[in-house]
Write a protein that holds these residues in place. Structure first.
Motif, PDB file in Angstrom:
ATOM      1  N   GLU A  70      33.159  50.921  60.872  1.00  0.00           N
ATOM      2  CA  GLU A  70      34.580  50.935  60.786  1.00  0.00           C
ATOM      3  C   GLU A  70      34.944  49.316  61.305  1.00  0.00           C
ATOM      4  O   GLU A  70      35.669  48.747  60.402  1.00  0.00           O
ATOM      5  N   ASN A 112      28.319  57.946  67.395  1.00  0.00           N
ATOM      6  CA  ASN A 112      29.615  57.449  67.588  1.00  0.00           C
ATOM      7  C   ASN A 112      29.557  55.889  67.363  1.00  0.00           C
ATOM      8  O   ASN A 112      30.543  55.159  67.092  1.00  0.00           O
ATOM      9  N   VAL A 143      31.860  47.613  73.651  1.00  0.00           N
ATOM     10  CA  VAL A 143      32.209  48.855  73.572  1.00  0.00           C
ATOM     11  C   VAL A 143      33.488  49.085  74.504  1.00  0.00           C
ATOM     12  O   VAL A 143      34.584  49.797  73.846  1.00  0.00           O
ATOM     13  N   GLN A 157      29.443  54.824  63.648  1.00  0.00           N
ATOM     14  CA  GLN A 157      30.654  54.881  63.124  1.00  0.00           C
ATOM     15  C   GLN A 157      31.508  53.748  63.429  1.00  0.00           C
ATOM     16  O   GLN A 157      32.274  53.226  62.619  1.00  0.00           O
ATOM     17  N   SER A 158      31.547  53.516  64.963  1.00  0.00           N
ATOM     18  CA  SER A 158      32.490  52.360  65.198  1.00  0.00           C
ATOM     19  C   SER A 158      31.983  50.945  64.593  1.00  0.00           C
ATOM     20  O   SER A 158      33.073  50.311  64.164  1.00  0.00           O
TER      21      SER A 158
END
Length: 523
Positions: free
Chosen positions: A504, A497, A74, A500-501
């Protein structure tokens, strides 16, 4: 004879010349730790009292390592480590992005709590026949599958976890277990065969098995038969994930072993298949995934409806949970079929929820059966009066599995429904809602009959009532998982979050590719 030369040989194109950063060892530590501990426990196989004392701290350490790995990814993006200093595409790479790190961490948590539950559930005979070594080697395979960056290595880790799962499935050597293991083995070996054929086909087309290298080359491959290749991968991973119509092996086999083993299988093994499907068709073959989106969407709808209807039809608690696993796979496939960022994020989030929720659901029905002395829903009853605290935990978990607030199952379903409506796939949104409604009815039926209804005369089922009823550890993992699921639902910002990352990163894998091939080093 070749003439001598004083020109230095430049090895930098094939070898990593710089020393490996200590933090990068986190990438390979999970499978290495599990294999090492599994070997140690095997060497002291006759001293069964020590097995749990070695395995459980090892699994706790695995959770910490995977958490540190997720933190590193992350903070700094995908991480790659190559074997033997051979640079990709020559060497085998372990590459971890947010998606892989999330799945590895969730799997480690599920395995750790299942190992604690096993302190009560697995008797001396089960330990003597290798429960904890098999568990550690299973986690080596699961961790390796989530962390590898090489397609053939993915196949190898599948084999590692399958071999371990065969041992866990027949632990006890009861007639029912052998029957379930036969169905499990035949379908999984068939799926593995399709997987191996697809890997050979892929190598013939691309000349490489490194995922980042394939993601680079697929843009310029021309008229190669990629649709056939993608369809083979979809079929292989659909069989591994128990998607319709190749789902019948799961409810026919997952109810046969000890409930701890069922929890491990339901929480982890189908998710390894769904992870591989997402990694291959979303990241490597996005155009082919789009062409197959209607097929995958149809399979998703049928899978979730078959799962939900199967839950309604079952009287055996273990079979009911098996169909709940299948219904969850349908929801994840729906996100893959939609292919948008929201849809893929919903699929990732649902996979994380399902790892924890399905593990917990198997443990809950195991505890319920131990209290009521039967696996039969028709014969169970009175659990609310007998154990009100456990009944409260069960109700919270049932709400989470059904996708109701305020628990973890709510958010991925909202994301999937929104993603379906955004692209006009109202039929998929309707199927998700109908499946959730049917699952709610099935779980409400379990609570009303097994918990709320007064108890009848206890019936002794296979493996229930014939063993000592000491359950000192059984509630601890259930409490832990329900607490995580509740926090997941009440404070969803971080998992939302991260999912979502992860989505992507799958749809736009440039960071993944640059981790393997830094700028200027691409083949």
């Amino acid at each position: 004879m070749a003439s001598p030369t004083s020109a230095p040989i430049d090895l930098s194109a094939a070898f990593g010349m710089a020393p490996t950063v200590l933090a990068d060892w986190l990438v390979v530590l999970p499978p290495a730790l599990m294999i090492g501990l599994g070997a140690i426990v095997m060497m002291i196989r006759h001293r069964t009292r020590l097995h749990a004392m070695i395995a459980l701290p090892g699994l706790a350490l695995l959770v910490l390592i995977d958490a540190a790995l997720l933190w590193k990814v992350v903070a700094g993006g995908p991480v790659t480590m190559v074997m033997g200093r051979w640079l990709p595409p020559f060497g085998i790479a372990f590459t971890v992005d947010i998606f892989g790190a999330l799945m590895a961490l969730a799997a480690a948590i599920a395995a750790f709590v299942a190992g604690i539950y096993a302190l009560d559930d697995i008797n001396e005979g089960g330990r003597r026949y290798g429960f904890y070594p098999f568990l550690l080697l299973l986690m080596a395979g699961v961790s390796g599958a989530f962390l590898t960056g090489d397609i053939f290595n993915l196949y190898v880790w599948f084999e590692v976890l399958l071999i371990s799962s065969f041992g866990l499935l027949i632990l006890g050597s009861e007639r029912e277990q052998i029957d379930g293991a036969l169905k499990y083995a035949i379908l999984n070996l068939l799926g593995t065969t399709f997987f191996l054929i697809a890997v050979g086909y892929l190598y013939a087309i691309f000349g490489t098995l490194n995922m980042a290298d394939i993601a680079l080359r697929v843009r310029d491959i021309g008229n190669a038969p990629l649709m056939t290749l993608t369809a083979l991968f979809v079929l292989a991973f659909a069989m591994k994930s128990a998607a319709f119509p190749v789902n019948f092996w799961l409810p026919a086999s997952y109810h046969t072993p000890r409930i701890t083993v069922s929890a491990l299988f339901g929480g982890l093994l189908t998710k390894v298949g769904i992870y591989a499907l997402m990694r291959v068709v979303v990241m490597l073959f996005p155009l082919q995934r789009e062409e197959l989106s209607l097929v995958i969407g149809g399979v998703a709808v049928l899978t979730m409806l078959v799962g939900a209807l199967g839950m309604l039809a079952q009287n055996d608690l273990r079979r009911m949970v098996g169909y709940a696993v299948i219904a969850g796979i349908g929801n994840i496939l729906a996100g893959i079929a939609l292919g948008t960022v929201t849809g893929i994020a919903g699929a990732v989030l649902y996979a994380l929820h399902s790892i924890l929720a399905m593990t917990a659901l198997y443990l809950v029905v195991g505890r319920a059966a131990a209290l009521s002395h039967t696996w039969s829903l028709g014969a169970a009853g009175g659990l609310y009066r007998l154990a009100p605290g456990f009944a409260f935990l069960s109700l919270a978990l049932f709400l989470a599995v059904a996708g109701l607030p305020p628990f973890s199952g709510l958010w991925p379903k909202i994301m999937l429904v929104k993603a379906a409506l955004d692209v006009g796939a109202w039929w998929m949104a309707a199927a998700i809602l109908v499946s959730g409604f049917l699952s709610t009815i099935a779980l409400a039926r379990v609570f009303l009959l097994a918990y709320w209804r007064p108890a009848s005369e206890p019936q002794v089922a296979s493996g229930i009532g014939t063993r000592p009823r000491r359950q000192r550890w059984a509630t601890v993992p259930i409490v832990a998982l329900v607490a995580i699921i509740t926090l997941f639902g009440l404070f969803p910002e971080v998992p939302l979050n991260l999912s979502q990352s992860a989505a992507e990163g799958l749809l736009q894998p440039s960071a993944y590719i640059q981790s393997v091939f830094p700028p200027g080093a691409a083949p």
